[in-house]
Motif scaffolding. Structure first.
Motif, PDB file in Angstrom:
ATOM      1  N   PRO A 348       0.760  -1.094  -0.008  1.00 16.14           N
ATOM      2  CA  PRO A 348      -0.076   0.205  -0.071  1.00 16.14           C
ATOM      3  C   PRO A 348       0.881   1.204   0.092  1.00 16.14           C
ATOM      4  CG  PRO A 348       0.192  -0.970   2.178  1.00 16.14           C
ATOM      5  CD  PRO A 348       0.690  -2.004   1.369  1.00 16.14           C
ATOM      6  N   VAL A 349       0.401   2.417  -0.342  1.00 14.55           N
ATOM      7  CA  VAL A 349       0.918   3.443  -0.276  1.00 14.55           C
ATOM      8  C   VAL A 349       0.617   4.106   1.258  1.00 14.55           C
ATOM      9  CG1 VAL A 349       0.699   4.241  -2.822  1.00 14.55           C
ATOM     10  CG2 VAL A 349      -1.126   5.050  -1.227  1.00 14.55           C
ATOM     11  N   ARG A 350       1.327   5.272   1.480  1.00  9.49           N
ATOM     12  CA  ARG A 350       1.005   5.524   2.925  1.00  9.49           C
ATOM     13  C   ARG A 350      -0.268   5.765   3.078  1.00  9.49           C
ATOM     14  NH1 ARG A 350       5.640  10.288   3.532  1.00  9.49           N
ATOM     15  NH2 ARG A 350       3.897  11.175   3.599  1.00  9.49           N
ATOM     16  N   ALA A 351      -0.864   5.748   4.275  1.00  9.48           N
ATOM     17  CA  ALA A 351      -2.201   5.968   4.724  1.00  9.48           C
ATOM     18  C   ALA A 351      -2.553   7.450   4.485  1.00  9.48           C
ATOM     19  CB  ALA A 351      -2.384   5.586   6.034  1.00  9.48           C
ATOM     20  N   ASP A 352      -1.803   8.561   4.694  1.00  9.61           N
ATOM     21  CA  ASP A 352      -2.092   9.711   4.582  1.00  9.61           C
ATOM     22  C   ASP A 352      -1.785  10.294   2.980  1.00  9.61           C
ATOM     23  OD1 ASP A 352       0.760   9.641   3.911  1.00  9.61           O
ATOM     24  OD2 ASP A 352       1.360  11.507   5.103  1.00  9.61           O
ATOM     25  N   PHE A 418       5.482   9.917  -4.445  1.00 11.19           N
ATOM     26  CA  PHE A 418       5.125   9.102  -3.568  1.00 11.19           C
ATOM     27  C   PHE A 418       6.419   8.009  -3.449  1.00 11.19           C
ATOM     28  CE2 PHE A 418       0.345   8.704  -4.278  1.00 11.19           C
ATOM     29  CZ  PHE A 418       0.456   9.989  -3.732  1.00 11.19           C
ATOM     30  N   PRO A 419       7.388   8.114  -2.475  1.00 11.82           N
ATOM     31  CA  PRO A 419       8.586   7.395  -2.598  1.00 11.82           C
ATOM     32  C   PRO A 419       8.483   5.987  -2.174  1.00 11.82           C
ATOM     33  CG  PRO A 419       9.111   9.513  -1.321  1.00 11.82           C
ATOM     34  CD  PRO A 419       7.471   9.540  -1.930  1.00 11.82           C
ATOM     35  N   GLU A 420       7.578   5.696  -1.475  1.00 11.18           N
ATOM     36  CA  GLU A 420       7.106   4.181  -1.065  1.00 11.18           C
ATOM     37  C   GLU A 420       7.030   3.288  -2.365  1.00 11.18           C
ATOM     38  OE1 GLU A 420       3.298   6.378  -0.376  1.00 11.18           O
ATOM     39  OE2 GLU A 420       5.568   6.676  -0.302  1.00 11.18           O
ATOM     40  N   THR A 421       6.532   3.891  -3.455  1.00  9.11           N
ATOM     41  CA  THR A 421       6.112   3.168  -4.520  1.00  9.11           C
ATOM     42  C   THR A 421       7.547   2.746  -5.454  1.00  9.11           C
ATOM     43  OG1 THR A 421       5.922   5.219  -6.038  1.00  9.11           O
ATOM     44  CG2 THR A 421       4.003   4.419  -4.902  1.00  9.11           C
ATOM     45  N   GLY A 422       8.683   3.387  -5.146  1.00  7.80           N
ATOM     46  CA  GLY A 422       9.592   2.978  -5.857  1.00  7.80           C
ATOM     47  C   GLY A 422      10.352   1.496  -5.636  1.00  7.80           C
ATOM     48  N   ALA A 423       9.860   0.992  -4.435  1.00  7.94           N
ATOM     49  CA  ALA A 423      10.142  -0.270  -4.160  1.00  7.94           C
ATOM     50  C   ALA A 423       9.130  -1.560  -4.368  1.00  7.94           C
ATOM     51  CB  ALA A 423      10.802  -0.469  -2.644  1.00  7.94           C
ATOM     52  N   ALA A 424       8.038  -0.916  -4.828  1.00  4.28           N
ATOM     53  CA  ALA A 424       7.075  -1.856  -5.020  1.00  4.28           C
ATOM     54  C   ALA A 424       7.020  -2.568  -6.384  1.00  4.28           C
ATOM     55  CB  ALA A 424       5.545  -1.033  -4.867  1.00  4.28           C
ATOM     56  N   THR A 425       6.774  -3.712  -6.252  1.00  5.49           N
ATOM     57  CA  THR A 425       6.410  -4.664  -7.286  1.00  5.49           C
ATOM     58  C   THR A 425       5.025  -4.385  -7.909  1.00  5.49           C
ATOM     59  OG1 THR A 425       8.019  -6.200  -6.432  1.00  5.49           O
ATOM     60  CG2 THR A 425       6.374  -7.247  -8.147  1.00  5.49           C
TER      61      THR A 425
END
Length: 519
Positions: A348-352, A418-425
């Motif tokens: 998931p992307v960050r909750a905020d 959205f930096p957290e998507t960089g490591a997402a598959t």
């Protein structure tokens, strides 16, 4: 929201200055034998036209080339392994100012329960600047003053540097005259004159202008000013908007199809109209590409197709006598291609993260949406898989760019916001590229066709059709659809359907006087 005004008349929203456009008198039903009408195109414009005609007793055939209704706001099923999900042309904002579109939706959803409010509409710039419209007051001129003084991208210092005389022109508009007064000037050239801070300029160029899939240098300033008027300086409905609670077909178009069938409409999906022949003895013959090969005889046609199909059908039609009008229509064009990329991510992307994020100053990225924040189907997938459904848009794409380079750049820019998507598959994705939206180039308005045509048997509808009301995007499609139905109904002595719009002129007389003093 609908309300009664101080005189008891129904009004479509909170704005007490919304303008009612009543139609003339006429009979409640079309005369017998009921005329037969072909509506070409099952998007918003065609659905509004079909609804307006069927409710007055006309026999309507609605032909849509795709398997689903909705046009550029349709949705369709896709399968990823064992997952059955949906895809669409992307995020669509149902602003509170879209009075005539909401009138159509209320035919099947009287309380508009299928729409949900978006709490904020933040904008992130590539240089790190950010802005938000959540706290901006809704009513002019308070909203203007609040934004000019409180926005992190504007502020009092920037206000002193702005060209007040040039800026004041946005506060002294009359429609439809403003469309024509600023039609020859590009949006980019107009904004250059204002001397606004770069971040504010990007807001105008890359959020408002690029909503039309256009490069700012190829977008008429008159259309840009109509957008400002509609959303900001001419209406007190506010800048925030609603979104559909699930895919568009489930929420609106499937129920509306059932509504139309119940009114006797012959809905034909997955068929293409190949040819229109306007016969000298009266009536129109339409040829289809479906297997049975049968032609259709009708009394009139509403051409509510995409711009390219409209130009083709008019150019190839027989029996349309006005060559000058046809040649003028042929000079109109399409906006550049755009990309919609929907990604099903393994985390998931960050909750905020907001449901919708506008962006500016990036090479490609124009906005990002997180579908599980508002769409029921995406929320079910997110719950089942523990991931997010994220969609990115890129408008006015250079034709020379390859798909691979576009994908790589968009993934990088998504990770920048959205930096957290960089490591997402990416577990699954849907990639859509199209160029079927109308252009609004400087100087093009004089060639853009209106609803009425030189032949009383043919009317046009769609967001690329000239409209004198200050409407845009989905609202222009709905408005011209109702107007097309009204034009045919008037010819049969039948009363059409009333319309609404935001005020036709700038709403604060003191600001208009100030503009004339500094001009």
């Amino acid at each position: 929201m609908t309300q009664q005004n101080e005189r008891g008349r129904w009004r479509p929203g909170r704005d007490r200055m919304a303008v009612w456009h009543p139609v003339g008198d006429g009979s409640a039903r079309v005369p017998a034998p009921a005329p037969r009408v072909l509506v070409v195109g099952g998007g918003i414009a065609g659905l509004a036209a079909a609804t307006g005609l069927a409710e007055r007793g006309a026999r309507v055939v609605l032909a849509e080339q795709h398997p689903q209704l909705g046009g550029r706001v349709r949705s369709w099923p896709v399968t990823h392994g064992e997952d059955r999900v949906t895809m669409s042309r992307g995020f669509h904002a149902f602003f509170r100012q879209y009075y005539n579109l909401r009138t159509l939706l209320r035919r099947v959803d009287p309380t508009l329960a299928g729409l949900t409010r978006v709490a904020d509409y933040p904008v992130a710039m590539a240089d790190g600047a950010a802005d938000s419209f959540a706290r901006v007051p809704r009513t002019p001129p308070v909203n203007l003053l609040w934004y000019a003084l409180r926005s992190p991208n504007f502020g009092p210092r920037a206000l002193l540097k702005a060209d007040i005389a040039a800026s004041s022109r946005m506060l002294d508009l009359d429609f439809p005259q403003a469309f024509d007064d600023f039609d020859q000037l590009s949006a980019a050239a107009f904004l250059d004159e204002l001397n606004f801070p770069p971040a504010v300029r990007h807001l105008a160029l890359e959020v408002f202008t690029r909503s039309f899939f256009a490069d700012p240098t190829e977008y008429a300033a008159g259309e840009l000013l109509a957008m400002f008027h509609l959303y900001f300086v001419g209406s007190s409905e506010g800048l925030l908007f609603d979104v559909a609670t699930d895919d568009f077909g489930t929420v609106f178009w499937d129920p509306l199809q059932r509504h139309l069938v119940g009114r006797g409409v012959d809905v034909r999906t997955g068929v293409r109209v190949e040819d229109l022949r306007f016969r000298a003895e009266g009536g129109v013959r339409a040829a289809f590409d479906d297997a049975n090969g049968r032609d259709l005889e009708v009394d009139a046609v509403v051409l509510a197709a995409d711009p390219r199909s409209t130009r083709r059908l008019v150019a190839e039609a027989t029996g349309l006598a006005d060559d000058r009008w046809r040649a003028s229509l042929a000079t109109t064009g399409n906006a550049p291609r755009f990309v919609v990329w929907r990604l099903w991510l393994d985390r998931p992307v960050r909750a905020d993260r907001p449901a919708f994020l506008g962006t500016g100053g990036f090479e490609l990225l124009d906005n990002v949406s997180v579908l599980e924040r508002y769409e029921a189907g995406a929320r079910r997938w997110s719950t089942d898989h523990g991931g997010s459904v994220v969609e990115v848009h890129a408008y006015a794409i250079d034709q020379a760019r390859s798909e691979q380079s576009l994908r790589e750049a968009l993934r990088d820019e998504l990770a920048a916001v959205f930096p957290e998507t960089g490591a997402a598959t990416v577990l699954a994705d849907e990639w859509l590229v199209s160029d079927d939206c109308p252009s609004f180039r400087p100087g093009e308005r004089r060639h853009r066709p209106g609803v009425r045509t030189p032949d009383h048997r043919l009317v046009l509808a769609g967001d690329g059709v000239r409209c004198d009301l200050p409407v845009a995007l989905m609202e222009r499609a709905a408005t011209t659809g109702w107007l097309a139905a009204n034009a045919l109904l008037a010819g049969w002595g039948t009363r059409g359907h009333d319309l609404w719009s935001v005020p036709m002129s700038s709403r604060v007389p003191a600001l208009r006087r100030l503009r004339r003093l500094v001009a």
